[in-house]
Every structure is written in structure tokens, then in C-alpha cells.
Design a protein around this motif. Structure first.
Motif, PDB file in Angstrom:
ATOM      1  N   GLY A 138       0.812  -1.219   0.000  1.00  0.00           N
ATOM      2  CA  GLY A 138       0.000   0.000   0.000  1.00  0.00           C
ATOM      3  C   GLY A 138       0.836   1.256   0.000  1.00  0.00           C
ATOM      4  N   SER A 139       2.136   1.120  -0.140  1.00  0.00           N
ATOM      5  CA  SER A 139       2.975   2.315  -0.232  1.00  0.00           C
ATOM      6  C   SER A 139       3.927   2.104  -1.402  1.00  0.00           C
ATOM      7  N   GLU A 140       4.479   3.184  -1.912  1.00  0.00           N
ATOM      8  CA  GLU A 140       5.340   3.053  -3.101  1.00  0.00           C
ATOM      9  C   GLU A 140       6.604   2.264  -2.779  1.00  0.00           C
ATOM     10  N   ALA A 141       7.185   2.564  -1.628  1.00  0.00           N
ATOM     11  CA  ALA A 141       8.419   1.872  -1.251  1.00  0.00           C
ATOM     12  C   ALA A 141       8.254   1.414   0.186  1.00  0.00           C
ATOM     13  N   PRO A 142       8.821   0.246   0.514  1.00  0.00           N
ATOM     14  CA  PRO A 142       8.686  -0.219   1.893  1.00  0.00           C
ATOM     15  C   PRO A 142       9.307   0.779   2.870  1.00  0.00           C
ATOM     16  N   PHE A 143       8.633   0.985   3.991  1.00  0.00           N
ATOM     17  CA  PHE A 143       9.193   1.899   4.979  1.00  0.00           C
ATOM     18  C   PHE A 143       9.105   1.296   6.374  1.00  0.00           C
ATOM     19  N   LEU A 144       9.891   1.893   7.269  1.00  0.00           N
ATOM     20  CA  LEU A 144       9.943   1.416   8.644  1.00  0.00           C
ATOM     21  C   LEU A 144       9.362   2.461   9.578  1.00  0.00           C
ATOM     22  N   ILE A 145       8.705   1.963  10.601  1.00  0.00           N
ATOM     23  CA  ILE A 145       8.254   2.833  11.681  1.00  0.00           C
ATOM     24  C   ILE A 145       9.056   2.398  12.893  1.00  0.00           C
ATOM     25  N   LEU A 146       9.903   3.293  13.333  1.00  0.00           N
ATOM     26  CA  LEU A 146      10.777   2.976  14.466  1.00  0.00           C
ATOM     27  C   LEU A 146      10.214   3.680  15.692  1.00  0.00           C
ATOM     28  N   GLY A 147       9.619   2.905  16.590  1.00  0.00           N
ATOM     29  CA  GLY A 147       8.969   3.491  17.769  1.00  0.00           C
ATOM     30  C   GLY A 147       9.803   3.240  19.011  1.00  0.00           C
ATOM     31  N   ILE A 148      10.068   4.305  19.759  1.00  0.00           N
ATOM     32  CA  ILE A 148      10.910   4.178  20.954  1.00  0.00           C
ATOM     33  C   ILE A 148      10.164   4.735  22.172  1.00  0.00           C
ATOM     34  N   GLY A 149      10.166   3.977  23.231  1.00  0.00           N
ATOM     35  CA  GLY A 149       9.632   4.444  24.507  1.00  0.00           C
ATOM     36  C   GLY A 149      10.778   4.442  25.507  1.00  0.00           C
ATOM     37  N   LEU A 150      11.037   5.580  26.133  1.00  0.00           N
ATOM     38  CA  LEU A 150      12.169   5.694  27.064  1.00  0.00           C
ATOM     39  C   LEU A 150      11.669   6.366  28.349  1.00  0.00           C
ATOM     40  N   ASN A 151      11.826   5.658  29.456  1.00  0.00           N
ATOM     41  CA  ASN A 151      11.346   6.188  30.742  1.00  0.00           C
ATOM     42  C   ASN A 151      12.366   7.175  31.303  1.00  0.00           C
ATOM     43  N   VAL A 152      11.988   8.431  31.341  1.00  0.00           N
ATOM     44  CA  VAL A 152      12.934   9.474  31.753  1.00  0.00           C
ATOM     45  C   VAL A 152      12.676   9.893  33.207  1.00  0.00           C
ATOM     46  N   ASN A 153      11.563  10.591  33.434  1.00  0.00           N
ATOM     47  CA  ASN A 153      11.299  11.114  34.785  1.00  0.00           C
ATOM     48  C   ASN A 153      10.170  10.367  35.490  1.00  0.00           C
ATOM     49  N   LEU A 154       9.862   9.204  34.989  1.00  0.00           N
ATOM     50  CA  LEU A 154       8.840   8.342  35.596  1.00  0.00           C
ATOM     51  C   LEU A 154       9.169   8.082  37.064  1.00  0.00           C
ATOM     52  N   LYS A 155       8.145   8.166  37.910  1.00  0.00           N
ATOM     53  CA  LYS A 155       8.343   7.860  39.338  1.00  0.00           C
ATOM     54  C   LYS A 155       7.697   6.515  39.642  1.00  0.00           C
ATOM     55  N   ARG A 156       8.193   5.894  40.681  1.00  0.00           N
ATOM     56  CA  ARG A 156       7.662   4.570  41.030  1.00  0.00           C
ATOM     57  C   ARG A 156       6.140   4.611  41.174  1.00  0.00           C
ATOM     58  N   GLU A 157       5.608   5.727  41.752  1.00  0.00           N
ATOM     59  CA  GLU A 157       4.156   5.778  41.995  1.00  0.00           C
ATOM     60  C   GLU A 157       3.342   5.920  40.697  1.00  0.00           C
ATOM     61  N   ASP A 158       4.031   6.213  39.566  1.00  0.00           N
ATOM     62  CA  ASP A 158       3.321   6.281  38.277  1.00  0.00           C
ATOM     63  C   ASP A 158       3.052   4.884  37.713  1.00  0.00           C
ATOM     64  N   LEU A 159       3.699   3.891  38.317  1.00  0.00           N
ATOM     65  CA  LEU A 159       3.631   2.549  37.724  1.00  0.00           C
ATOM     66  C   LEU A 159       2.492   1.731  38.315  1.00  0.00           C
ATOM     67  N   PRO A 160       1.792   0.960  37.486  1.00  0.00           N
ATOM     68  CA  PRO A 160       0.820   0.017  38.029  1.00  0.00           C
ATOM     69  C   PRO A 160       1.573  -1.083  38.774  1.00  0.00           C
ATOM     70  N   PRO A 161       0.934  -1.719  39.776  1.00  0.00           N
ATOM     71  CA  PRO A 161       1.637  -2.687  40.628  1.00  0.00           C
ATOM     72  C   PRO A 161       2.394  -3.746  39.836  1.00  0.00           C
ATOM     73  N   GLU A 162       1.828  -4.178  38.705  1.00  0.00           N
ATOM     74  CA  GLU A 162       2.484  -5.282  37.973  1.00  0.00           C
ATOM     75  C   GLU A 162       3.797  -4.843  37.313  1.00  0.00           C
ATOM     76  N   LEU A 163       4.041  -3.533  37.263  1.00  0.00           N
ATOM     77  CA  LEU A 163       5.292  -3.076  36.623  1.00  0.00           C
ATOM     78  C   LEU A 163       6.350  -2.594  37.611  1.00  0.00           C
ATOM     79  N   THR A 164       5.990  -2.478  38.893  1.00  0.00           N
ATOM     80  CA  THR A 164       6.961  -1.875  39.825  1.00  0.00           C
ATOM     81  C   THR A 164       8.251  -2.699  39.950  1.00  0.00           C
ATOM     82  N   GLN A 165       8.170  -3.986  39.749  1.00  0.00           N
ATOM     83  CA  GLN A 165       9.387  -4.814  39.836  1.00  0.00           C
ATOM     84  C   GLN A 165      10.014  -5.024  38.459  1.00  0.00           C
ATOM     85  N   ARG A 166       9.458  -4.366  37.424  1.00  0.00           N
ATOM     86  CA  ARG A 166       9.967  -4.654  36.074  1.00  0.00           C
ATOM     87  C   ARG A 166      10.472  -3.427  35.333  1.00  0.00           C
ATOM     88  N   ALA A 167       9.968  -2.237  35.725  1.00  0.00           N
ATOM     89  CA  ALA A 167      10.336  -1.039  34.955  1.00  0.00           C
ATOM     90  C   ALA A 167      11.117  -0.058  35.824  1.00  0.00           C
TER      91      ALA A 167
END
Ligand code: BTN
Length: 270
Positions: A138-167
Motif C-alpha cells: 500500500g505504499s510506493e516503497a517499503p518503509f519502517l516505523i521505528l517506535g521508541i519508549g524511554l522512561n525518563v522522569n517516571l516515578k515509582r508511583e506512576d507505575l501500576p503494581p504489575e510493573l513496579t518490579q519490572r520497569a
């Protein structure tokens, strides 16, 4: 809490093409990858950059969601042409992980480990993740979507319980508040440098640097590759960016994608 603005980003950025044409900053968006795909299908320019302050449907690898609370982190997607031939494109994922790790080191002095293919970890907790998607129809030339998520100023209290030991975040690891624009600009610069090398055919130097930074190499791993589980020693990353795992019997398997966990070493082998 400072917000991301185009003006500040353009003043800080030293790239040639990433973030130099279309830059969209959304207060709230479903997923920056979805928006980048839409623009890619409309033939938007190389280097188009989509940023979200928060994502309501942030997407992770292997069908997972990416927790995207507002204002503290970086969530962005970049539109890039697929490599030539397009089968080389998984290398971009590794190059982006390497670039993000180098940028974090340069800006903060913190030393994230890279877990193949492209998770960034601090003390075994996830700092950043990358989701690369290729669009070849559906596009003229194949393309890439490069998506990046980087936790910068996230605080522990922003995390749901299931992520506190992982993120984790740069803030959680250092106690400091970091300037997101500086970090974003550095990541974009490093990603552009590595992508440019790959696009010019220089797989070797990018892979050599990646191998030196990849904490998975040399470890005993268990790879859930979707349809099979492979256990053994991670011996190298091949020229296609695949993780090569040597089983106890010496047989080597190259894995395209999957989830790596540290495996149990067999004391009788090697
Ligand atoms: C992973 O599972 O490790 C990959 C996470 C990738 C998340 C980023 S956030 C910006 C971009 N938009 C998305 O929906 N996902 C990626």
C-alpha cells in the motif's frame, strides 16, 4: 514539569534528516507508531517524527501494551525507508537500541545494558523498549516505523503494581530530573548515525559495536521464540541481527525474534 516543544527541539537537534521535516507533538495520541504509519502510507518524508506526551494505546513488542503516563517520558516514532534489500531491516532495530543506549550514556552517565534485540535495562529493570514495524504494501516503497519508549522522569508511583518490579527510569536510577529534550535530541542523533551507516551498507561496524554492548552475549539463555523454546549459550549475533544460541549438544540455532530470559547453566557443559 516542562513540556516538549518543536521550537526547543529544533534548537537542540543536530540531525540531518530525523525531525527536520514533519514533526508532530501530540498532547495525547493512541500510538505514535500508528500515526507514523498513517503518514508513511501518505508518503510523508523520511525522518518524519511523531511524539506523544501520553499514549492511550501504546504498543509494545509481542502484542504487549506500553504503559505511557503523561509528561514524564519519551514516546516517539520515526519514519525511515526500509533498508535495501528490505530483509536487512531488522538490523535497524538493533542499531536503534545501540543508539538509544549510547545517547543515555552520553547524557546521563548511566550505563544501560542492551538485552537482545533492543531492550535497555538498568539493574535488570526495563528503561526503554523499541518497536520497529515494516510496511511494504500500500505504499510506493517499503518503509519502517521505528517506535521508541524511554522512561525518563517516571516515578515509582506512576507505575501500576504489575510493573513496579519490572520497569525503571533515569529518574528512579539517579534521583535526578532530566531534560527530556536533551535526551530526545541525543537519541535521534545516535539513531540517525547508525541508520545512515546501515543504509550505506556498513553492517559490520554497527554490528561490531552492538555485539560489544549486548549483555545477552555469553549468557545462558532461554528464548521463547513463539513456536519454540531454545535454551543454551548466546554465542553471537549474526550478520542478519539474529541471536545465535548454542545448545548443550553443540547445535547452533539463529533466532529472528523472541523473548530472552536468563536460563539455567548446565554445570556439566562447557
Ligand atoms: C517493547 O515492547 O519493548 C517495545 C515498546 C515500544 C514503545 C514505543 S512508545 C512509542 C512507540 N509507539 C508505540 O505505540 N510503541 C512505541
Amino acid at each position: 514539569m516542562s513540556i516538549l516543544t518543536k521550537t526547543r527541539l529544533q534548537q537542540t537537534l543536530k540531525t540531518r534528516f530525523i525531525g527536520r521535516s514533519v514533526v508532530e507533538i501530540h498532547d495525547r495520541i493512541d500510538s505514535t507508531n500508528l500515526r507514523a504509519r498513517e503518514l508513511g502510507l501518505a508518503n510523508a518524508e523520511t525522518g518524519t517524527l511523531i511524539i506523544g506526551e501520553t499514549q492511550t494505546a501504546g504498543r509494545g513488542r509481542l502484542g504487549r501494551t506500553w504503559h505511557s503516563p503523561p509528561g514524564r517520558n519519551l514516546y516517539f516514532s520515526i519514519l525511515l525507508p526500509a533498508l535495501d534489500p528490505p530483509e536487512r531491516s531488522p538490523l535497524v532495530t538493533l542499531a536503534a537500541g545501540l543508539g538509544a543506549a549510547d545517547a543515555v550514556r552520553r547524557c546521563s552517565g548511566l550505563m544501560p545494558a542492551i538485552k537482545w534485540p533492543n531492550d535497555l535495562l538498568l539493574d535488570n529493570l526495563k528503561l526503554a523498549g523499541i518497536l520497529t514495524e515494516m510496511e511494504s504494501f500500500g505504499s510506493e516503497a517499503p518503509f519502517l516505523i521505528l517506535g521508541i519508549g524511554l522512561n525518563v522522569n517516571l516515578k515509582r508511583e506512576d507505575l501500576p503494581p504489575e510493573l513496579t518490579q519490572r520497569a525503571c527510569s533515569l529518574h528512579m536510577a539517579s534521583g535526578r530530573i532530566w531534560d527530556r529534550t536533551t535526551i530526545l535530541a541525543a537519541v535521534l542523533e545516535e539513531v540517525e548515525k547508525n541508520y545512515t551507516a546501515l543504509a550505506a551498507g556498513d553492517t559490520d561496524s554497527v554490528l561490531a559495536r552492538y555485539r560489544r554492548s549486548c549483555a545477552t552475549l555469553g549468557a545462558w539463555v532461554r528464548v521463547d521464540a513463539g513456536t519454540s523454546i531454545i535454551e543454551g549459550k548466546a554465542v553471537t549475533i549474526d550478520e542478519r541481527g539474529r541471536l545465535v544460541v548454542e545448545r548443550r549438544d553443540g547445535e547452533q540455532t539463529a533466532v529472528d525474534s523472541g523473548e530472552v530470559t536468563l536460563g539455567r547453566r548446565n554445570p556439566e557443559s562447557q
